[in-house]
Scaffold this active site. Structure first.
Site, PDB file in Angstrom:
ATOM      1  N   CYS A  96       0.281 -10.760  -2.347  1.00 44.86           N
ATOM      2  CA  CYS A  96      -0.709  -9.695  -2.135  1.00 44.86           C
ATOM      3  C   CYS A  96      -0.897  -9.267  -0.679  1.00 44.86           C
ATOM      4  CB  CYS A  96      -2.089 -10.069  -2.709  1.00 44.86           C
ATOM      5  SG  CYS A  96      -2.116 -10.198  -4.498  1.00 44.86           S
ATOM      6  N   ASP A  97      -0.252  -9.922   0.272  1.00 42.72           N
ATOM      7  CA  ASP A  97      -0.403  -9.480   1.666  1.00 42.72           C
ATOM      8  C   ASP A  97       0.856  -9.793   2.467  1.00 42.72           C
ATOM      9  OD1 ASP A  97      -1.663  -8.281   3.798  1.00 42.72           O
ATOM     10  OD2 ASP A  97      -2.851 -10.036   4.344  1.00 42.72           O
TER      11      ASP A  97
END
Length: 256
Positions: A96-97
């Protein structure tokens, strides 16, 4: 230090236990953790060369330029780490990042992904993860974050595509969506399409993409492949993006 972990104590322990059992040469190893009320810390191994952004976006011309061999190694190793998280480890994880700041480099410039795990576990099959709020960094985030679509591993594929372009160009491609510049992703796609239609690799085509600081010290076939892979990863239609396993296979086909 976890500043936004909202898990209950039992859930926190369960997820830390899972993360502690995840091991891959391209993932930073969790050594321990601390949970004392609202104070929660994760302790990981020390990675000597720091994060990729410090070596890629140098700005200062007196610093050593990251070589092409190292860039390809970083691209391949990062893809392997994400492929493991998505499809091979005990519990599937969506990072997610994905961004250069979360890719650390060892002494031999082998990449290790950091900041994966808590509250990002994905159900088998990919659809229906429990992620309920927007995560990530502007410029690296897939369009489905803003369109209320279920979050799948394809958000990491999109972010990886942006990072891959940045590895090739040695500059922040993620800023293109926020600043007025002559270069654009649409122009890049057009150049790739024109080159493919001619079935040839033109030096001017490749040099447009590659970090000028490298001069001619890069592999043209690898550069062309990396740009094409990156553009497929950042397709707005997530169904057309490749899996990270497929990305690894495509990169390995161009390994020297």
């Amino acid at each position: 230090m976890l500043k936004d972990a909202i898990l209950g104590e039992e859930e926190f322990w369960a997820e830390v236990n899972i993360i502690g059992r995840i091991y891959h040469m391209n993932l930073v190893k969790l050594l321990g953790f601390c949970s004392d009320g609202t104070n929660r810390l994760l302790v990981s191994e020390f990675i000597e060369n720091g994060s990729l952004d410090r070596h890629l976006f140098i700005g200062d011309t007196s610093k050593k330029v990251l070589g092409w061999t190292e860039r390809f190694k970083i691209a391949l190793g990062t893809a392997r780490g994400l492929a493991y998280l998505h499809e091979e480890c005990l519990e599937w994880v969506i990072h997610c990042d994905v961004k250069p700041e979360n890719i650390l480099l060892g002494n031999d410039f082998e990449p290790k992904i950091v900041d994966f795990g808590l509250a990002k576990l994905s159900k088998r099959g990919g659809i229906g993860s429990s992620i309920s709020r927007i995560r990530g960094t502007r410029g690296y985030m897939a369009p489905e974050w803003a369109s209320n679509l279920p979050i799948t591993a394809k958000v990491d594929v999109f972010s990886y595509g942006i990072v891959l372009l940045e590895i090739v160009k040695g500059k922040r491609v993620s800023d293109w969506t926020m600043e007025e510049e002559n270069e654009s992703l649409d122009k890049m796609r057009l150049l790739v399409q024109m080159s493919n239609e001619r079935h040839e690799i033109e030096e001017s085509w490749v040099c447009y993409f590659v970090d000028l600081n490298l001069g001619h010290n890069f592999n043209k076939n690898q550069a062309k492949a990396m740009v094409e892979i990156a553009l497929s990863c950042i397709d707005e239609d997530r169904n057309r993006r490749p899996s990270m396993n497929s990305v690894v296979e495509m990169l390995l086909a161009h390994e020297v």
